[in-house]
Each structure stands twice: as C-alpha cells, then as structure tokens.
Design an enzyme around this catalytic site. Sequence first.
Site, short mmCIF file in Angstrom:
data_model
loop_
_atom_site.label_atom_id
_atom_site.label_comp_id
_atom_site.label_asym_id
_atom_site.label_seq_id
_atom_site.Cartn_x
_atom_site.Cartn_y
_atom_site.Cartn_z
N ASP B 13 97.13 -19.62 76.22
CA ASP B 13 98.14 -18.88 76.40
C ASP B 13 99.42 -19.28 75.79
OD1 ASP B 13 99.77 -17.28 78.28
OD2 ASP B 13 98.51 -17.38 79.82
N HIS B 16 100.83 -17.59 72.50
CA HIS B 16 101.80 -16.36 72.84
C HIS B 16 103.20 -16.90 72.45
CE1 HIS B 16 99.10 -13.25 74.17
NE2 HIS B 16 98.57 -13.98 75.41
N HIS B 193 95.22 -18.40 88.21
CA HIS B 193 96.17 -18.48 86.76
C HIS B 193 97.36 -17.98 87.13
CE1 HIS B 193 96.52 -18.21 82.25
NE2 HIS B 193 97.15 -17.39 82.66
N HIS B 195 101.62 -17.47 86.35
CA HIS B 195 102.67 -17.51 85.39
C HIS B 195 104.02 -17.86 86.35
CE1 HIS B 195 101.27 -16.44 81.35
NE2 HIS B 195 100.35 -16.03 82.25
N TYR B 284 103.34 -7.54 82.13
CA TYR B 284 102.52 -8.16 81.33
C TYR B 284 103.39 -9.33 80.53
CZ TYR B 284 98.07 -9.46 78.77
OH TYR B 284 96.94 -10.02 78.24
#
Lengths: 303, 341
Positions: B13, B16, B193, B195, B284
């Site tokens: 991740d 990114h 998971h 964010h 996203y």
Amino acid sequence: MSKTACAIVGSGNIGTDLMYKLQRSPHLELGLVVGVDPESDGLAKARGLGIDATHDGVDVLLDRADEFSIVFEATSAWVHRQNAPRYAEAGLKCVDLTPAKLGPLVVPPVNMGANVAADNVNLITCGGQATTPIIHAVARTCEVPYAEIVSTVASLSAGPGTRQNIDEFTTTTSAALSEVGGARYGKAIMVLNPADPPILMRNTVFCALGDGYDRDAVANSILAMVDEVSQYVPGYRLKSDPVFDEDLFHTPGGDVKARVVALLEVEGAGDYFPPYAGNLDIMTASAVRVGEAMAQSMNGGAS
Amino acid sequence: MARFRLTDSTLRDGSHAVAHQFTEDQVRRVVSSLDAAGVPVIEVSHGDGVGGSSFNYGFSHTDEMHLIRAAVEEAKQAKIAVLMVPGIGTKDDLRKAADAGATVARIAVHCTEADISQQHIALAGELGMESVGFLMMASMISPEGLAEQAQLLDSYGVGTVYVVDSAGAMTIDDARRRVSAVKKVVSCQVGIHAHNNLSLAVANSLAALEEGVDQIDGCTTGLGAGAGNCPTEILVAACEKSGISTGIDPLGIMDAAQDTVRPIRPDQGVIDRDGLLLGYAGVYASFLLHAKRAAERYGVDTKDILLELGERKVVGGQEDMIIDVAMELQRRAAAAQVAGQ
C-alpha cells in the site's frame, strides 16, 4: 440474391443480442438458435420471432449441418474447444465469440479481409474489439513499443462466463494488442463497475509513441478509425480528442518520450441488453460484420 | 500469544505513496527492521498488486518480482505476502510471485465482485499459498451485502476474508457493523484493513477487534494510499497499553518507523484537505496522487476532481477516469469563462 444460412450456438446474453442483429442482415439468414436450457429466455425470444430454437444442444445443429454454412459460437471458451472440430468436420465455418482463440484473431477494420477465408475466426473479447482498432490506427503512422488498454464495463453486463474467466479476457486481449494492433508489447486491464444506474462501456487506450511520431498523423488516423468502427457500431465514440503527453515513460516495450491516450465510450444499440452494455453490442456487431464478409466471400465476392 | 495477526503493507500500500518507486535497498531495509520487530506477515507488491506496473497506475521503478525475492531473502521469521487484483494481474503473475518465495496470496476485488476471484483463489491453493479474499471499498456496500460476498469467498476456500476500507470512509460504527456481519456468516478468519482519511484507522481496527476480528493490516508510519493506512507502530502501542498482546516489540516497531520508514516520506501522517476529502466523499484512496497530477496538468482543483469521482461512484482500478474527469472540469471552466465574457 439469396441469403447465406447461419445458426447461433449459445442462447445467453451474447447469443440473444446477436439474434436481433442477424434479423436485420441483408446477407445472412438465421435459421436456428441452439441452447441447452429449456428455460432459456433467449430461446423463448427466438421462438417468439418465429426462429427455430432447440435446447437439445449442438447435436441438433450437426444433424442438420447441410442446411447451414456459418455457425456463430456464443457459448464459452471451454465449450467452443469441444465444438470446433465437429463444426470443421461438418463443413461449417465458424465465427467464434468466445475467448477460445483457436482461429485467427479478427477485428473488422483491421484484418477481416485477410482472414475471411479461414474456417474458424475468433473475435477476441469486447475490450479487444473496442481497442485494437485504435492501436492499429496509431501503429500505421509510427512505431508503438507498448500499448495498454483499460476496459470498464457495468457489472450487470458481465455474465458468469466472463466472471469465472477474467484471466482469459485479459490474456486474450493482451495478445490481440500486439498480434492484431501492431504494438510490440501489450497489456490489457479489465474493471467491473457496479454503479446503479449502470455505466456505459468505457475503454482507455494508451499507446507509447516511438521517436519521430507525427502528432497530427496520429490524431487524424485515430479519428478516421473511430469513424470506421462507428459504421457498424453506431454508439462507438471518442469522449474527447486524443491526448498527447510528453514525458519519459519506462514501458515494458522500452523507454519512450511520449504517449497518446484515447478515451472511448461504447453505447449499445439496446437490442437485447439496455444501451449501457456496449460491450455486448460491439461483439455482436463485429460478429455480424465478419459473418457477412464470410458469406460474401463464399458466394464468390458478389454482394 | 498475539490476539490477532498483523500484516504490514508498507511495501505494497505504501507503494502508492511513493508512486511505485521503491528500490531494492529500501525493501531490504524495511523488511529487515519489521522482521526483527516481530511483524509476522509483510506484503510486497506494486500498489495495485502484482502486474500493476502500467501507464494507468504508474510503472514500477524496480521489477516487483525482484523486490519480492529480496524481501524473502531478508525475512528470518515473517511470511511474505503479495496482493493480486483480478483484471489487473493474472494467474501468471501469481505463479511468478510463488516462485519468488511469496507464501500468502491476497486476492483483491471490489466489494460486490467476489465471484471473479474464484480461479485465483483456487490457484493460490494449488501453489501451496495461504489465500486471503480482500473486499475493497467496503464502505460502498451494506453490512448485509458485504456478508454475502464474504460467504462466497469463504465457499471458494480462502483462509481469511478482509473488510477493506479503501476510501478511509468508515466511521467506527460502520467498521463495527461490517466486521460483525461478516464474522457471523463465515467459517474462515476475518481481517480489517483501514485507511486514515478520517483519522479513525486505529480506532476502527480496535473496534473491529472487539467484534472478533482475527487479523489487522497496518503500514509503518501509515505509509500508504490517500492520507495513509493504520500506522503499525501506533496500533501496536495502543494495543499493548490496552492489554492486547500483539506479538510485536513496541519499541522495535517504533524504531523501524522512525529510522527506516519515516525517511522515505517524512511528511507521512499529515491529513490535509485532499486526504480528508477522500474519506469524506468515499473515494478510493489510491486516486490521490493521480488526481493531484491531473489537477496540475489540466489547471483544475484536486478537490473538484475528487468530489466528481465520488459523484460518479468510480471504483478501484478506474484511474483512467481521473484524466476524463479533469478534462471535463477543464472544459466546463473554459465554457463558464466564455459565458462570463
């Protein structure tokens, strides 16, 4: 002028959409639709239109093979691999709409003429039909070391065959970007979008441009190709003019200094599925186009 | 004994956040420090999974198979995991990752599309890999809908189903209800998971733990898409203070964060307006850097691009839509200017 007799094997989304389009063909006469499910909506629709339909499978067609010249395969890659040798033995030419990739890969405005005499031709995938013409359009003006496409379709328009075999979609499409499109190396990406209302089929084509490319020549060639495809897929259009980006790109086909991006949208004719399913429409429209060319070639080129 | 298994995704991740420019040296140092701190699973791949290197998502600086091999060499106890997104990567990419020594295959799909992953989950099994089904953008679906998709993955034989808040859009209650709904219907393990766009990644992970989650993802310093992920070192510290055993050395993971990962992106952890907007609009998180680049190129505002992407209900993988949206905003702005003259 007499029409060439043809049959469809597979009565799912693709087969049924194709049925409506064949009804309008001046060159092809649809005489039989073959399925395996007595409850199939596609077979009911065929009977409603007065077309002979059976749920007893492909043997029905093979028993009557002398009545037909062309068969459209709208089953799955696995089923087509079983059926293909039997069609050949029975003297039936085949337009294959599955990703089985047994015959040459054909995209009407790129290489139909060269393959019209083949006994079995493959139409790649919906993403392949939508994007290889653009890559070819660029590659006829300059070197394309690498091409990449992103094909996004509404979740509702992707049937179980596509869903269980998404890898076949990406690998078959990737192969077509180089084999048919003319790029040195190709990569295909497929995305399913579940938005409601469903989105129109979208395709983004990226072409790495070799040194010495001519911006106007590339853009004009793309525009001309979009016109050509829209002759048989009326809902095929560019969302905006092709976009050129100058930068250093480390592509799998080598480093390049520029790329062109074409954003495309495909609205379907709404024959069986609603217009958002441009992915079904472009496959069946291409199939009719190829079937007609085969028929004309079998009849000595007269149309 | 650890209450949950932690997977650190800094090297997937986090890819990114560095536009997929990780070097072999960085991978070796990060794996070695996480492994020493006791992290049991470390994920290494292009941010969009194996096979993600592309125009659409950004080309990798170093071939990811090379990075996976390096990670496997450095890890003394940790398992090396890879992410694979059907439609982007292929079974071939998964085979190569297995050859390179990865032993956990995380198959990631949009939260409504579980049925496209069956063949990849089966292949992971044939390759002797542990398989994880990763339901992305889980904030876009109801807890009941998510549970149905999780059941499909469970029936394909995954070892774990993950509830993935790719947009960092879940409130604590959102996370709790989704984990609990999934936990009720599957026989496999469940993971979360998170964010950090709403600054809730650690809180959501702890709430998920109360709902019985078996596995949690983190990224050291939070290095990841959007405003970043659940920061591994903070999660570990918060757990240990709450009496939840993690099996990870809190001071060791803090050192790894400060000395090894922080230098890669010193500003990681700041939640600016763009990062917050992702969570607020449910977009996203991986779109962030792409949107910033498009905003600069087409002279439009990142904020407007992100809000429009949210409106259009764009899903993970549709990075090409960012160009489309930016060009349309540019056209609208030009038309408005003409109209104003």
